[in-house]
Write a protein that holds these residues in place. Structure first.
Motif, mmCIF file in Angstrom:
data_model
loop_
_atom_site.group_PDB
_atom_site.id
_atom_site.type_symbol
_atom_site.label_atom_id
_atom_site.label_comp_id
_atom_site.label_asym_id
_atom_site.label_seq_id
_atom_site.Cartn_x
_atom_site.Cartn_y
_atom_site.Cartn_z
ATOM 1 N N LYS A 5 0.832 -1.210 0.000
ATOM 2 C CA LYS A 5 0.000 0.000 0.000
ATOM 3 C C LYS A 5 0.870 1.265 0.000
ATOM 4 O O LYS A 5 0.601 2.209 -0.752
ATOM 5 C CB LYS A 5 -0.934 0.004 1.201
ATOM 6 C CG LYS A 5 -1.915 1.147 1.204
ATOM 7 C CD LYS A 5 -2.883 1.037 2.358
ATOM 8 C CE LYS A 5 -3.829 2.216 2.362
ATOM 9 N NZ LYS A 5 -4.776 2.148 3.459
ATOM 10 N N ASP A 6 1.910 1.273 0.817
ATOM 11 C CA ASP A 6 2.806 2.433 0.857
ATOM 12 C C ASP A 6 3.473 2.660 -0.491
ATOM 13 O O ASP A 6 3.539 3.781 -0.985
ATOM 14 C CB ASP A 6 3.892 2.259 1.927
ATOM 15 C CG ASP A 6 3.342 2.311 3.333
ATOM 16 O OD1 ASP A 6 2.274 2.921 3.545
ATOM 17 O OD2 ASP A 6 3.985 1.734 4.229
ATOM 18 N N VAL A 7 3.968 1.587 -1.076
ATOM 19 C CA VAL A 7 4.665 1.710 -2.356
ATOM 20 C C VAL A 7 3.703 2.157 -3.448
ATOM 21 O O VAL A 7 4.047 3.005 -4.276
ATOM 22 C CB VAL A 7 5.373 0.390 -2.724
ATOM 23 C CG1 VAL A 7 5.915 0.439 -4.143
ATOM 24 C CG2 VAL A 7 6.496 0.112 -1.732
ATOM 25 N N GLN A 8 2.498 1.627 -3.458
ATOM 26 C CA GLN A 8 1.505 2.063 -4.435
ATOM 27 C C GLN A 8 1.249 3.561 -4.298
ATOM 28 O O GLN A 8 1.134 4.268 -5.303
ATOM 29 C CB GLN A 8 0.200 1.286 -4.268
ATOM 30 C CG GLN A 8 0.286 -0.129 -4.747
ATOM 31 C CD GLN A 8 -0.955 -0.942 -4.428
ATOM 32 O OE1 GLN A 8 -1.645 -0.700 -3.442
ATOM 33 N NE2 GLN A 8 -1.219 -1.937 -5.254
ATOM 34 N N THR A 9 1.189 4.039 -3.083
ATOM 35 C CA THR A 9 0.989 5.469 -2.841
ATOM 36 C C THR A 9 2.168 6.273 -3.369
ATOM 37 O O THR A 9 1.989 7.286 -4.041
ATOM 38 C CB THR A 9 0.785 5.745 -1.337
ATOM 39 O OG1 THR A 9 -0.358 5.024 -0.893
ATOM 40 C CG2 THR A 9 0.599 7.225 -1.069
ATOM 41 N N SER A 17 9.951 12.978 -1.413
ATOM 42 C CA SER A 17 10.198 13.366 -0.026
ATOM 43 C C SER A 17 9.398 12.490 0.934
ATOM 44 O O SER A 17 9.877 12.137 2.015
ATOM 45 C CB SER A 17 9.899 14.846 0.200
ATOM 46 O OG SER A 17 8.551 15.142 -0.086
ATOM 47 N N GLY A 18 8.200 12.097 0.551
ATOM 48 C CA GLY A 18 7.397 11.205 1.386
ATOM 49 C C GLY A 18 8.011 9.823 1.485
ATOM 50 O O GLY A 18 8.043 9.220 2.555
ATOM 51 N N ALA A 19 8.511 9.319 0.364
ATOM 52 C CA ALA A 19 9.154 8.005 0.364
ATOM 53 C C ALA A 19 10.436 8.040 1.190
ATOM 54 O O ALA A 19 10.723 7.117 1.952
ATOM 55 C CB ALA A 19 9.445 7.566 -1.067
ATOM 56 N N GLU A 20 11.192 9.116 1.037
ATOM 57 C CA GLU A 20 12.430 9.256 1.810
ATOM 58 C C GLU A 20 12.127 9.356 3.301
ATOM 59 O O GLU A 20 12.782 8.719 4.123
ATOM 60 C CB GLU A 20 13.199 10.483 1.342
ATOM 61 C CG GLU A 20 14.568 10.614 1.935
ATOM 62 C CD GLU A 20 15.354 11.778 1.354
ATOM 63 O OE1 GLU A 20 16.199 12.300 2.088
ATOM 64 O OE2 GLU A 20 15.128 12.156 0.202
ATOM 65 N N ALA A 21 11.120 10.136 3.661
ATOM 66 C CA ALA A 21 10.742 10.268 5.072
ATOM 67 C C ALA A 21 10.289 8.924 5.640
ATOM 68 O O ALA A 21 10.603 8.587 6.784
ATOM 69 C CB ALA A 21 9.643 11.315 5.226
ATOM 70 N N ALA A 22 9.571 8.154 4.841
ATOM 71 C CA ALA A 22 9.087 6.850 5.295
ATOM 72 C C ALA A 22 10.233 5.903 5.597
ATOM 73 O O ALA A 22 10.235 5.229 6.630
ATOM 74 C CB ALA A 22 8.160 6.238 4.255
ATOM 75 N N ILE A 23 11.226 5.855 4.722
ATOM 76 C CA ILE A 23 12.338 4.924 4.948
ATOM 77 C C ILE A 23 13.201 5.373 6.121
ATOM 78 O O ILE A 23 13.728 4.556 6.860
ATOM 79 C CB ILE A 23 13.179 4.712 3.669
ATOM 80 C CG1 ILE A 23 13.976 3.414 3.796
ATOM 81 C CG2 ILE A 23 14.066 5.885 3.366
ATOM 82 C CD1 ILE A 23 14.602 2.944 2.505
ATOM 83 N N LEU A 34 11.000 -2.384 2.236
ATOM 84 C CA LEU A 34 10.338 -1.330 1.468
ATOM 85 C C LEU A 34 11.023 -1.178 0.119
ATOM 86 O O LEU A 34 10.353 -1.104 -0.917
ATOM 87 C CB LEU A 34 10.366 -0.002 2.229
ATOM 88 C CG LEU A 34 9.772 1.183 1.466
ATOM 89 C CD1 LEU A 34 8.267 1.046 1.365
ATOM 90 C CD2 LEU A 34 10.145 2.492 2.136
ATOM 91 N N VAL A 35 12.339 -1.167 0.121
ATOM 92 C CA VAL A 35 13.092 -1.033 -1.132
ATOM 93 C C VAL A 35 12.815 -2.232 -2.031
ATOM 94 O O VAL A 35 12.580 -2.077 -3.231
ATOM 95 C CB VAL A 35 14.602 -0.878 -0.858
ATOM 96 C CG1 VAL A 35 15.395 -0.916 -2.155
ATOM 97 C CG2 VAL A 35 14.866 0.413 -0.104
ATOM 98 N N HIS A 36 12.799 -3.418 -1.462
ATOM 99 C CA HIS A 36 12.502 -4.615 -2.252
ATOM 100 C C HIS A 36 11.123 -4.510 -2.903
ATOM 101 O O HIS A 36 10.962 -4.819 -4.087
ATOM 102 C CB HIS A 36 12.575 -5.869 -1.382
ATOM 103 C CG HIS A 36 11.976 -7.061 -2.042
ATOM 104 N ND1 HIS A 36 12.521 -7.655 -3.158
ATOM 105 C CD2 HIS A 36 10.843 -7.746 -1.771
ATOM 106 C CE1 HIS A 36 11.751 -8.657 -3.529
ATOM 107 N NE2 HIS A 36 10.735 -8.729 -2.700
ATOM 108 N N THR A 37 10.143 -4.060 -2.160
ATOM 109 C CA THR A 37 8.790 -3.927 -2.699
ATOM 110 C C THR A 37 8.759 -2.901 -3.825
ATOM 111 O O THR A 37 8.129 -3.129 -4.865
ATOM 112 C CB THR A 37 7.800 -3.535 -1.583
ATOM 113 O OG1 THR A 37 7.856 -4.531 -0.551
ATOM 114 C CG2 THR A 37 6.376 -3.446 -2.101
ATOM 115 N N MET A 38 9.458 -1.781 -3.650
ATOM 116 C CA MET A 38 9.501 -0.760 -4.701
ATOM 117 C C MET A 38 10.150 -1.303 -5.971
ATOM 118 O O MET A 38 9.620 -1.114 -7.074
ATOM 119 C CB MET A 38 10.269 0.473 -4.221
ATOM 120 C CG MET A 38 9.552 1.255 -3.154
ATOM 121 S SD MET A 38 10.491 2.691 -2.619
ATOM 122 C CE MET A 38 9.967 3.871 -3.840
#
Length: 89
Positions: A5-9, A17-23, A34-38
């Motif tokens: 769900k996060d990656v789809q978003t 910036s949102g992806a960077e903040a999440a990791i 997370l990186v694997h899913t992306m």
């Protein structure tokens, strides 16, 4: 996939910036997932824009530093590399 769900978003919004903040906020033992899913979604989706977004995300200084420091960079890519066809075929 736990982070689907996060990656789809991230992919739909192209929010670096949102992806960077999440990791950055994630526990270090979970970041590679997370990186694997992306990477998996970008490879399987066939959308060049997704692939470009993931490449740009992975090139961010903070993301590179995190993955390098934790030794999780290779771990994030191992399953997808194993699934790729042999380039010699």
């Amino acid at each position: 996939m736990q982070y689907l769900k996060d990656v789809q978003t991230f992919l739909s919004s192209r929010n670096l910036s949102g992806a960077e903040a999440a990791i950055i906020k994630m526990r270090s033992t979970q970041r590679y997932r997370l990186v694997h899913t992306m990477v998996s979604m970008a490879l399987s989706g066939g959308d060049e824009a997704d692939a470009n977004f993931v490449a740009t995300f992975l090139s961010q200084s903070a993301v590179r530093t995190i993955l390098r420091a934790e030794g999780n960079r290779a771990k994030a890519f191992e399953p997808d590399i194993a699934m790729l066809e042999d380039p010699a075929v």
